[in-house]
Write a protein that holds these residues in place. Structure first.
Motif, PDB file in Angstrom:
ATOM      1  N   THR A   1       0.965  -6.589  25.573  1.00  0.00           N
ATOM      2  CA  THR A   1      -0.212  -6.711  26.432  1.00  0.00           C
ATOM      3  C   THR A   1      -0.182  -8.031  27.176  1.00  0.00           C
ATOM      4  O   THR A   1      -0.007  -9.096  26.572  1.00  0.00           O
ATOM      5  CB  THR A   1      -1.503  -6.657  25.575  1.00  0.00           C
ATOM      6  OG1 THR A   1      -1.462  -5.480  24.776  1.00  0.00           O
ATOM      7  CG2 THR A   1      -2.728  -6.637  26.456  1.00  0.00           C
ATOM      8  N   VAL A   2      -0.359  -7.963  28.484  1.00  0.00           N
ATOM      9  CA  VAL A   2      -0.402  -9.169  29.300  1.00  0.00           C
ATOM     10  C   VAL A   2      -1.863  -9.479  29.603  1.00  0.00           C
ATOM     11  O   VAL A   2      -2.582  -8.654  30.165  1.00  0.00           O
ATOM     12  CB  VAL A   2       0.389  -8.983  30.619  1.00  0.00           C
ATOM     13  CG1 VAL A   2       0.254 -10.202  31.518  1.00  0.00           C
ATOM     14  CG2 VAL A   2       1.850  -8.697  30.323  1.00  0.00           C
ATOM     15  N   THR A   3      -2.273 -10.694  29.227  1.00  0.00           N
ATOM     16  CA  THR A   3      -3.668 -11.096  29.440  1.00  0.00           C
ATOM     17  C   THR A   3      -3.800 -11.891  30.741  1.00  0.00           C
ATOM     18  O   THR A   3      -2.798 -12.338  31.321  1.00  0.00           O
ATOM     19  CB  THR A   3      -4.162 -11.976  28.281  1.00  0.00           C
ATOM     20  OG1 THR A   3      -3.415 -13.205  28.293  1.00  0.00           O
ATOM     21  CG2 THR A   3      -4.000 -11.263  26.946  1.00  0.00           C
ATOM     22  N   GLU A   4      -5.035 -12.086  31.163  1.00  0.00           N
ATOM     23  CA  GLU A   4      -5.317 -12.896  32.359  1.00  0.00           C
ATOM     24  C   GLU A   4      -4.813 -14.328  32.153  1.00  0.00           C
ATOM     25  O   GLU A   4      -4.287 -14.940  33.085  1.00  0.00           O
ATOM     26  CB  GLU A   4      -6.827 -12.889  32.642  1.00  0.00           C
ATOM     27  CG  GLU A   4      -7.223 -13.669  33.881  1.00  0.00           C
ATOM     28  CD  GLU A   4      -6.778 -13.024  35.192  1.00  0.00           C
ATOM     29  OE1 GLU A   4      -6.649 -13.753  36.197  1.00  0.00           O
ATOM     30  OE2 GLU A   4      -6.543 -11.811  35.218  1.00  0.00           O
ATOM     31  N   GLU A   5      -4.961 -14.846  30.936  1.00  0.00           N
ATOM     32  CA  GLU A   5      -4.484 -16.201  30.636  1.00  0.00           C
ATOM     33  C   GLU A   5      -2.963 -16.292  30.793  1.00  0.00           C
ATOM     34  O   GLU A   5      -2.449 -17.284  31.298  1.00  0.00           O
ATOM     35  CB  GLU A   5      -4.897 -16.621  29.208  1.00  0.00           C
ATOM     36  CG  GLU A   5      -6.378 -16.830  29.017  1.00  0.00           C
ATOM     37  CD  GLU A   5      -7.143 -15.520  28.867  1.00  0.00           C
ATOM     38  OE1 GLU A   5      -6.551 -14.505  28.418  1.00  0.00           O
ATOM     39  OE2 GLU A   5      -8.336 -15.509  29.222  1.00  0.00           O
ATOM     40  N   MET A   6      -2.261 -15.254  30.366  1.00  0.00           N
ATOM     41  CA  MET A   6      -0.799 -15.232  30.519  1.00  0.00           C
ATOM     42  C   MET A   6      -0.421 -15.227  32.003  1.00  0.00           C
ATOM     43  O   MET A   6       0.512 -15.917  32.411  1.00  0.00           O
ATOM     44  CB  MET A   6      -0.198 -14.014  29.826  1.00  0.00           C
ATOM     45  CG  MET A   6      -0.239 -14.062  28.337  1.00  0.00           C
ATOM     46  SD  MET A   6       0.410 -12.494  27.697  1.00  0.00           S
ATOM     47  CE  MET A   6       0.162 -12.713  25.966  1.00  0.00           C
ATOM     48  N   LEU A   7      -1.151 -14.437  32.779  1.00  0.00           N
ATOM     49  CA  LEU A   7      -0.891 -14.401  34.220  1.00  0.00           C
ATOM     50  C   LEU A   7      -1.098 -15.776  34.838  1.00  0.00           C
ATOM     51  O   LEU A   7      -0.279 -16.236  35.646  1.00  0.00           O
ATOM     52  CB  LEU A   7      -1.809 -13.389  34.910  1.00  0.00           C
ATOM     53  CG  LEU A   7      -1.463 -11.916  34.753  1.00  0.00           C
ATOM     54  CD1 LEU A   7      -2.548 -11.051  35.394  1.00  0.00           C
ATOM     55  CD2 LEU A   7      -0.115 -11.614  35.363  1.00  0.00           C
ATOM     56  N   GLN A   8      -2.183 -16.452  34.478  1.00  0.00           N
ATOM     57  CA  GLN A   8      -2.470 -17.788  35.008  1.00  0.00           C
ATOM     58  C   GLN A   8      -1.372 -18.774  34.604  1.00  0.00           C
ATOM     59  O   GLN A   8      -0.902 -19.564  35.430  1.00  0.00           O
ATOM     60  CB  GLN A   8      -3.833 -18.284  34.502  1.00  0.00           C
ATOM     61  CG  GLN A   8      -5.019 -17.515  35.018  1.00  0.00           C
ATOM     62  CD  GLN A   8      -5.275 -17.759  36.503  1.00  0.00           C
ATOM     63  OE1 GLN A   8      -4.803 -18.714  37.088  1.00  0.00           O
ATOM     64  NE2 GLN A   8      -6.025 -16.852  37.106  1.00  0.00           N
TER      65      GLN A   8
ATOM     66  N   ALA B   1       4.722  -2.882  38.113  1.00  0.00           N
ATOM     67  CA  ALA B   1       5.223  -2.510  36.788  1.00  0.00           C
ATOM     68  C   ALA B   1       6.421  -3.380  36.397  1.00  0.00           C
ATOM     69  O   ALA B   1       6.529  -3.820  35.246  1.00  0.00           O
ATOM     70  CB  ALA B   1       5.599  -1.029  36.773  1.00  0.00           C
ATOM     71  N   GLU B   2       7.321  -3.650  37.339  1.00  0.00           N
ATOM     72  CA  GLU B   2       8.480  -4.507  37.075  1.00  0.00           C
ATOM     73  C   GLU B   2       8.036  -5.902  36.657  1.00  0.00           C
ATOM     74  O   GLU B   2       8.564  -6.478  35.696  1.00  0.00           O
ATOM     75  CB  GLU B   2       9.368  -4.618  38.317  1.00  0.00           C
ATOM     76  CG  GLU B   2      10.170  -3.400  38.649  1.00  0.00           C
ATOM     77  CD  GLU B   2      10.932  -3.575  39.968  1.00  0.00           C
ATOM     78  OE1 GLU B   2      10.997  -4.712  40.504  1.00  0.00           O
ATOM     79  OE2 GLU B   2      11.448  -2.569  40.470  1.00  0.00           O
TER      80      GLU B   2
ATOM     81  N   LEU C   1       6.905 -10.083  32.395  1.00  0.00           N
ATOM     82  CA  LEU C   1       5.980 -10.937  31.641  1.00  0.00           C
ATOM     83  C   LEU C   1       5.905 -10.522  30.172  1.00  0.00           C
ATOM     84  O   LEU C   1       5.851 -11.379  29.283  1.00  0.00           O
ATOM     85  CB  LEU C   1       4.592 -10.908  32.274  1.00  0.00           C
ATOM     86  CG  LEU C   1       4.468 -11.666  33.596  1.00  0.00           C
ATOM     87  CD1 LEU C   1       3.101 -11.451  34.208  1.00  0.00           C
ATOM     88  CD2 LEU C   1       4.753 -13.144  33.391  1.00  0.00           C
ATOM     89  N   ARG C   2       5.892  -9.228  29.893  1.00  0.00           N
ATOM     90  CA  ARG C   2       5.878  -8.760  28.506  1.00  0.00           C
ATOM     91  C   ARG C   2       7.107  -9.280  27.757  1.00  0.00           C
ATOM     92  O   ARG C   2       7.007  -9.733  26.615  1.00  0.00           O
ATOM     93  CB  ARG C   2       5.839  -7.228  28.453  1.00  0.00           C
ATOM     94  CG  ARG C   2       4.486  -6.651  28.781  1.00  0.00           C
ATOM     95  CD  ARG C   2       4.471  -5.129  28.526  1.00  0.00           C
ATOM     96  NE  ARG C   2       3.500  -4.519  29.393  1.00  0.00           N
ATOM     97  CZ  ARG C   2       3.767  -3.866  30.530  1.00  0.00           C
ATOM     98  NH1 ARG C   2       5.001  -3.685  30.926  1.00  0.00           N
ATOM     99  NH2 ARG C   2       2.795  -3.368  31.253  1.00  0.00           N
ATOM    100  N   GLU C   3       8.263  -9.223  28.413  1.00  0.00           N
ATOM    101  CA  GLU C   3       9.491  -9.703  27.779  1.00  0.00           C
ATOM    102  C   GLU C   3       9.455 -11.218  27.599  1.00  0.00           C
ATOM    103  O   GLU C   3       9.865 -11.736  26.563  1.00  0.00           O
ATOM    104  CB  GLU C   3      10.702  -9.285  28.615  1.00  0.00           C
ATOM    105  CG  GLU C   3      10.965  -7.797  28.581  1.00  0.00           C
ATOM    106  CD  GLU C   3      12.052  -7.354  29.561  1.00  0.00           C
ATOM    107  OE1 GLU C   3      12.759  -8.234  30.123  1.00  0.00           O
ATOM    108  OE2 GLU C   3      12.186  -6.136  29.762  1.00  0.00           O
TER     109      GLU C   3
ATOM    110  N   ALA D   1       1.747 -18.077  33.704  1.00  0.00           N
ATOM    111  CA  ALA D   1       3.005 -17.714  34.361  1.00  0.00           C
ATOM    112  C   ALA D   1       3.011 -18.151  35.821  1.00  0.00           C
ATOM    113  O   ALA D   1       4.032 -18.595  36.347  1.00  0.00           O
ATOM    114  CB  ALA D   1       3.229 -16.210  34.256  1.00  0.00           C
ATOM    115  N   ALA D   2       1.854 -18.063  36.468  1.00  0.00           N
ATOM    116  CA  ALA D   2       1.770 -18.459  37.875  1.00  0.00           C
ATOM    117  C   ALA D   2       1.982 -19.956  38.053  1.00  0.00           C
ATOM    118  O   ALA D   2       2.425 -20.406  39.117  1.00  0.00           O
ATOM    119  CB  ALA D   2       0.421 -18.045  38.453  1.00  0.00           C
ATOM    120  N   SER D   3       1.693 -20.733  37.014  1.00  0.00           N
ATOM    121  CA  SER D   3       1.823 -22.188  37.134  1.00  0.00           C
ATOM    122  C   SER D   3       3.176 -22.711  36.651  1.00  0.00           C
ATOM    123  O   SER D   3       3.433 -23.908  36.711  1.00  0.00           O
ATOM    124  CB  SER D   3       0.700 -22.873  36.363  1.00  0.00           C
ATOM    125  OG  SER D   3       0.850 -22.639  34.984  1.00  0.00           O
TER     126      SER D   3
END
Length: 112
Positions: A27-34, A13-14, A19-21, A36-38
């Motif tokens: 809403t955080v999408t899979e693309e955002m996660l990818q 949750a943290e 990521l939302r901020e 952010a990871a890079s």
């Protein structure tokens, strides 16, 4: 979060909130996660001096004898903490110190 199966729920949750901020979204999408990871998260610090170098620089101001004292302390720490069982017979905490003093003198300025 891409491999977050074992993360506790409160930590997930943290991270999702961060990521939302960051993305200014609800809403955080899979693309955002990818994406952010890079992202590169390291910050270059041109003034960084490694701790070991700082220690040597400090001791070098005292000349050759001061550096040899640092070396002896390090070697003694090695003996005390590691308690090696197999060292060469000539091994000593003061190895070559007298030879260096005869060759270069006690007042040899050290330049790093």
């Amino acid at each position: 979060l891409l491999n977050a199966e074992s993360l506790p729920a409160h930590r997930k949750a943290e991270l999702l909130q961060a990521l939302r901020e960051f993305y200014h979204t609800d809403t955080v999408t899979e693309e955002m996660l990818q994406e952010a990871a890079s992202l590169e998260t390291r910050i270059s610090n041109e003034n960084y001096i490694p701790h070991g170098l700082k220690v040597v620089q400090c001791h070098s101001q005292g000349g050759l004898r001061s550096l040899m004292q640092l070396e002896s302390r390090w070697r003694q720490h090695f003996l005390d903490s590691m308690q090696p069982k197999h060292l060469p017979q000539q091994w000593s905490v003061d190895h070559n110190h007298q030879k260096l003093l005869r060759k270069y003198g006690e007042d040899l300025p050290i330049k790093l």
